[in-house]
Scaffold this active site. Structure first.
Site, mmCIF file in Angstrom:
data_model
loop_
_atom_site.group_PDB
_atom_site.id
_atom_site.type_symbol
_atom_site.label_atom_id
_atom_site.label_comp_id
_atom_site.label_asym_id
_atom_site.label_seq_id
_atom_site.Cartn_x
_atom_site.Cartn_y
_atom_site.Cartn_z
ATOM 1 N N ASN A 139 -14.019 -5.146 35.254
ATOM 2 C CA ASN A 139 -14.640 -4.769 33.980
ATOM 3 C C ASN A 139 -16.148 -4.896 34.082
ATOM 4 O OD1 ASN A 139 -15.970 -6.794 31.895
ATOM 5 N ND2 ASN A 139 -14.532 -8.004 33.137
ATOM 6 N N PHE B 238 -20.711 -7.514 27.267
ATOM 7 C CA PHE B 238 -20.811 -8.244 25.997
ATOM 8 C C PHE B 238 -20.790 -7.294 24.800
ATOM 9 C CE2 PHE B 238 -23.308 -12.193 27.773
ATOM 10 C CZ PHE B 238 -22.187 -12.565 28.493
ATOM 11 N N SER C 178 -21.476 -14.117 33.381
ATOM 12 C CA SER C 178 -20.973 -12.745 33.431
ATOM 13 C C SER C 178 -21.849 -11.914 34.359
ATOM 14 C CB SER C 178 -20.978 -12.112 32.044
ATOM 15 O OG SER C 178 -20.717 -10.721 32.131
ATOM 16 N N ASN D 212 -22.117 -8.771 34.161
ATOM 17 C CA ASN D 212 -22.286 -7.467 33.516
ATOM 18 C C ASN D 212 -23.469 -7.382 32.560
ATOM 19 O OD1 ASN D 212 -19.935 -6.535 34.841
ATOM 20 N ND2 ASN D 212 -18.685 -7.567 33.295
ATOM 21 N N THR D 213 -24.257 -8.437 32.475
ATOM 22 C CA THR D 213 -25.518 -8.422 31.733
ATOM 23 C C THR D 213 -26.624 -8.695 32.733
ATOM 24 O OG1 THR D 213 -24.534 -9.130 29.628
ATOM 25 C CG2 THR D 213 -26.887 -9.538 29.930
ATOM 26 N N LYS E 262 -19.682 -22.032 31.240
ATOM 27 C CA LYS E 262 -18.815 -21.223 32.096
ATOM 28 C C LYS E 262 -19.621 -20.710 33.282
ATOM 29 C CE LYS E 262 -15.171 -17.750 31.821
ATOM 30 N NZ LYS E 262 -14.341 -16.963 30.886
ATOM 31 N N ASN F 68 -15.672 -17.611 35.882
ATOM 32 C CA ASN F 68 -15.771 -16.251 35.360
ATOM 33 C C ASN F 68 -15.271 -15.269 36.430
ATOM 34 O OD1 ASN F 68 -16.631 -14.027 33.694
ATOM 35 N ND2 ASN F 68 -18.272 -15.321 32.890
#
Length: 354
Positions: free
Chosen positions: A126, A130, A190, A192-193, A232, A261
């Site tokens: 994925n 966010f 994450s 993805n940021t 996390k 994560n």
């Protein structure tokens, strides 16, 4: 019909795992994000119609972070980003539910498509970014729900907030969710940021933890209630990075660490379709990596900071391995997509029998 209500004749669906197995081929034929929303919406509808039986599982409570968890199996953040499905998810038997990641302002996340199944590897990639409706909407959803179990709220920074100002985003999130959460998770891992994982570096992390712990103390005094803080972390940290993080967790007395994560590694995927898509990988390829990190953290922390194990729990045996490595609690996500809701009850039964 009793009271003129046509739904009064309906009885709860007793075998949710069998129902999921029946519908999984249909769900897997749909776009993953569409399937995700359809599944949650259906679960919510069944709950409103009284078709979901209350799932009560015998288990000795787990005392972690000063909280009594009815069982050690939780839902990881990411499945219910806005806290819109709390009541329905509670029916599955989780000992706790974590919602989010939520940011101070609403944001759409990354462009679609951004979610990919890799069934031969029991994996998901994925790059959601966010996507959420903002912290105020999440709080509103929590207040409107009937859920009274242990609730974790996972907070992050907006994608367009410069890294130098990231701490302020986390402080905003902490202030807004403090009285509505059983514990708050700080998501700095994450992939993805953009640049988010830099917050795991020594200097940035120490600055962030110092500010958050100071604010936690202020809010505790203000409200007369202590809400624990968890952090996390990513599974892609090397040994030296992990040692630094562990030392900072001890120095600032974090209440828990969540390991881990998703990973940016593509080990175990070979040339499978979608294997080279950008984003975080979860599921079976992450199992051993995540469990190894739990083991290393347990050695470094010596029980001074509890560990919540998450990453690649596809079976009760995977969950037990996390606990044996040093986790006090575990969380599920991708395993639910491949195994269905029966994984919750099976895992609780396996862990509570030991």
């Amino acid at each position: 019909m009793a009271n003129g209500n046509p739904w009064m004749r309906l009885t709860p669906i007793k075998n949710q795992p069998m129902l999921y197995n029946l519908f999984r081929p249909l769900l897997f034929s749909l776009d993953p994000e569409t399937s995700h929303t359809l599944t949650l919406d259906s679960l919510k509808l069944f709950g409103k119609l009284g078709l979901l039986p209350e799932c009560s599982l015998d288990c000795k409570p787990s005392h972690v972070m000063g909280l009594d968890f009815p069982n050690p199996v939780g839902l990881a953040a990411g499945l219910d980003k806005n806290g819109a499905y709390l009541d329905a998810l509670a029916s599955l038997g989780f000992g706790f539910i974590e919602i989010g990641t939520v940011t101070p302002r609403p944001q759409p996340g990354n462009p679609k498509p951004r979610l990919y199944r890799i069934p031969p590897a029991q994996a998901i990639i994925n790059r959601m970014g966010f996507n959420n409706e903002g912290v105020d909407k999440l709080v509103q959803n929590v207040l409107q729900s009937n859920y009274r179990g242990i609730l974790g709220i996972n907070i992050g920074k907006n994608f367009d907030t410069p890294l130098a100002q990231a701490t302020e985003d986390y402080l905003i999130g902490l202030r807004k969710v403090y009285m509505h959460a059983s514990y708050v998770t700080i998501n700095i891992s994450s992939p993805n940021t953009s640049q988010l994982r830099q917050l795991q570096n020594s200097t940035e992390l120490e600055s962030l933890l110092s500010a958050l712990k100071t604010e936690q103390a202020r809010l505790s005094d203000q409200y007369g209630r202590y809400t624990p803080l968890a952090i996390k972390i990513a599974p892609d940290l090397d040994a030296s990075q992990l040692e630094v993080i562990a030392s900072l967790l001890l120095k600032y007395r974090l209440d828990a660490v969540i390991a881990t994560n998703t990973t940016i590694s593509r080990e175990g995927l070979g040339n499978l379709p979608h294997a080279r898509e950008g984003g975080g990988l979860s599921g079976a390829p992450l199992t051993q990596r995540s469990t190894a990190m739990v083991h290393t953290l347990a050695s470094l922390l010596q029980q001074a900071v509890p560990i919540i194990g998450v990453g690649g729990i596809m079976s009760p045996l995977d969950a037990r391995a996390k606990m044996e490595a040093g986790a006090s609690l575990v969380q599920l996500y991708t395993g639910l997509i491949y195994q269905g809701p029966g994984l919750v009850q099976d895992t609780v039964s396996a862990l509570c029998a030991h």
